[in-house]
Design a protein around this motif. Sequence first.
Motif, mmCIF file in Angstrom:
data_model
loop_
_atom_site.group_PDB
_atom_site.id
_atom_site.type_symbol
_atom_site.label_atom_id
_atom_site.label_comp_id
_atom_site.label_asym_id
_atom_site.label_seq_id
_atom_site.Cartn_x
_atom_site.Cartn_y
_atom_site.Cartn_z
ATOM 1 N N ASN A 1 0.810 -1.228 0.000
ATOM 2 C CA ASN A 1 0.000 0.000 0.000
ATOM 3 C C ASN A 1 0.842 1.276 0.000
ATOM 4 O OD1 ASN A 1 -2.496 -1.398 0.084
ATOM 5 N ND2 ASN A 1 -2.284 -1.685 2.309
ATOM 6 N N THR A 2 2.063 1.150 -0.487
ATOM 7 C CA THR A 2 2.932 2.319 -0.659
ATOM 8 C C THR A 2 2.934 2.682 -2.136
ATOM 9 O OG1 THR A 2 4.360 1.597 1.167
ATOM 10 C CG2 THR A 2 5.269 3.222 -0.369
ATOM 11 N N THR A 3 2.650 3.921 -2.444
ATOM 12 C CA THR A 3 2.656 4.344 -3.846
ATOM 13 C C THR A 3 4.092 4.483 -4.314
ATOM 14 O OG1 THR A 3 2.683 6.726 -3.395
ATOM 15 C CG2 THR A 3 0.528 5.644 -3.458
ATOM 16 N N VAL A 4 4.292 4.438 -5.625
ATOM 17 C CA VAL A 4 5.636 4.554 -6.168
ATOM 18 C C VAL A 4 6.230 5.930 -5.842
ATOM 19 C CG1 VAL A 4 4.869 5.375 -8.432
ATOM 20 C CG2 VAL A 4 7.057 4.204 -8.231
ATOM 21 N N THR A 5 5.381 6.948 -5.802
ATOM 22 C CA THR A 5 5.858 8.293 -5.443
ATOM 23 C C THR A 5 6.343 8.326 -4.003
ATOM 24 O OG1 THR A 5 4.327 9.342 -7.005
ATOM 25 C CG2 THR A 5 5.231 10.731 -5.258
ATOM 26 N N LEU B 1 16.578 4.245 -13.365
ATOM 27 C CA LEU B 1 15.374 3.769 -14.060
ATOM 28 C C LEU B 1 15.678 3.262 -15.463
ATOM 29 C CD1 LEU B 1 12.954 6.615 -12.924
ATOM 30 C CD2 LEU B 1 13.062 4.279 -12.041
ATOM 31 N N THR B 2 16.941 3.328 -15.871
ATOM 32 C CA THR B 2 17.356 2.812 -17.165
ATOM 33 C C THR B 2 17.676 1.325 -17.036
ATOM 34 O OG1 THR B 2 19.717 3.256 -16.817
ATOM 35 C CG2 THR B 2 18.369 5.060 -17.689
ATOM 36 N N LYS B 3 18.125 0.724 -18.119
ATOM 37 C CA LYS B 3 18.451 -0.703 -18.114
ATOM 38 C C LYS B 3 19.914 -0.960 -17.734
ATOM 39 C CE LYS B 3 14.924 -1.958 -21.527
ATOM 40 N NZ LYS B 3 14.657 -2.590 -22.838
ATOM 41 N N LEU B 4 20.630 0.079 -17.366
ATOM 42 C CA LEU B 4 22.033 -0.081 -16.982
ATOM 43 C C LEU B 4 22.146 -0.851 -15.671
ATOM 44 C CD1 LEU B 4 23.335 3.533 -17.762
ATOM 45 C CD2 LEU B 4 23.740 1.465 -19.111
ATOM 46 N N LYS C 1 7.419 12.576 -12.076
ATOM 47 C CA LYS C 1 6.759 12.387 -13.378
ATOM 48 C C LYS C 1 7.218 11.109 -14.067
ATOM 49 C CE LYS C 1 5.694 17.216 -14.459
ATOM 50 N NZ LYS C 1 5.856 18.320 -15.439
ATOM 51 N N VAL C 2 8.523 10.838 -14.003
ATOM 52 C CA VAL C 2 9.075 9.672 -14.709
ATOM 53 C C VAL C 2 8.666 8.362 -14.049
ATOM 54 C CG1 VAL C 2 11.208 8.463 -15.327
ATOM 55 C CG2 VAL C 2 11.028 10.936 -15.677
ATOM 56 N N ILE C 3 8.741 8.288 -12.718
ATOM 57 C CA ILE C 3 8.480 7.018 -12.044
ATOM 58 C C ILE C 3 7.035 6.556 -12.224
ATOM 59 C CG2 ILE C 3 10.294 7.251 -10.331
ATOM 60 C CD1 ILE C 3 8.260 8.296 -8.360
ATOM 61 N N ASN C 4 6.140 7.497 -12.437
ATOM 62 C CA ASN C 4 4.737 7.121 -12.623
ATOM 63 C C ASN C 4 4.453 6.613 -14.036
ATOM 64 O OD1 ASN C 4 3.233 7.752 -10.076
ATOM 65 N ND2 ASN C 4 4.195 9.716 -10.387
ATOM 66 N N LYS C 5 5.466 6.673 -14.902
ATOM 67 C CA LYS C 5 5.315 6.175 -16.261
ATOM 68 C C LYS C 5 6.083 4.871 -16.483
ATOM 69 C CE LYS C 5 4.690 10.789 -18.263
ATOM 70 N NZ LYS C 5 5.218 11.799 -19.223
ATOM 71 N N VAL C 6 6.830 4.454 -15.443
ATOM 72 C CA VAL C 6 7.645 3.248 -15.572
ATOM 73 C C VAL C 6 6.813 2.011 -15.220
ATOM 74 C CG1 VAL C 6 9.650 2.022 -14.651
ATOM 75 C CG2 VAL C 6 9.772 4.489 -15.025
ATOM 76 N N ASP C 7 7.035 0.959 -15.984
ATOM 77 C CA ASP C 7 6.342 -0.300 -15.742
ATOM 78 C C ASP C 7 7.135 -1.132 -14.744
ATOM 79 O OD1 ASP C 7 4.778 -2.537 -15.817
ATOM 80 O OD2 ASP C 7 5.446 -3.217 -17.797
ATOM 81 N N TYR C 8 6.572 -1.366 -13.570
ATOM 82 C CA TYR C 8 7.261 -2.134 -12.542
ATOM 83 C C TYR C 8 6.808 -3.600 -12.539
ATOM 84 C CZ TYR C 8 8.536 2.491 -10.935
ATOM 85 O OH TYR C 8 9.024 3.775 -10.866
#
Length: 264
Positions: free
Chosen positions: A114-118, A186-189, A257-264
């Motif tokens: 129940n913790t949001t990504v933000t 948040l990249t693939k590195l 803004k970015v983290i809310n667009k990332v697919d986890y």
Amino acid sequence: MLNVLKNETIKFINEKKLYIMLGVIFVLVILGVIAYKDMINNVMTGDARIETYSQEFITILQNFNGVTFSKMFLLDFIYKPYFSIYLIFISIIAVNVFSNDYKSGNLEFALLTNTTVTQLYLGKVLFMMLVSTIIVSINFILSLILGQIAFGGSIPVAELLEVLVLYFISVIPAVAFSLIISLISLTKLSPNVIIGASIGVIILFGIIDTLTKFKYISPIGILSFFEQGIPSFNISMIISLGMAVIYILLLSIGLVKVINKVDY
């Protein structure tokens, strides 16, 4: 966010990185004490090596005390010309905080509580602010205590306050750089690649900031102000400090803004 902060703090306390860092700081303080004792002895005995010292530095060595040592130690760990050892530690910790969980998939499980990504990421940013403050505090306390033991002398209140300011404002560029790493994570590195790249950027920025006026607009430029002379808070640093604050605000907005667009 507070639960994330608590969990990250507990993990950090139980990791070897903390104790390695404490060991490095302790060794650097001891080496600093030995080096300044040697330089003081050079001044007292009129050794030929003092010809390379500036008159300002000679005066400081003639009136050296524990607080002065704590101030000068800033140049050995935090405000180190060309590269900040302090910032390298911060980058290693930040990669562990932001990248490892994301790459290992643990982040997905954290989001099931129940913790949001933000909230999760802002909690991690708060942790980086806390850990930066802890590292700075350890540096200040250890250098002051060992400095007083080695050099004694009174504790001038005005000088002590200036030293405190110089130590704790360094938390701001550390947080700014941590936010840069949070976005890169948040990249693939891989984490190891990000650590290597981060250290490379620290050295590159350190060289550019030290040798040019880029320090006034660099997110970590305030750490490169003392390539010459004695550490002292000045008006010019306020400009660089303000830029670091602006970076924190902009990077924080960008991160949300970015983290809310990332697919986890």
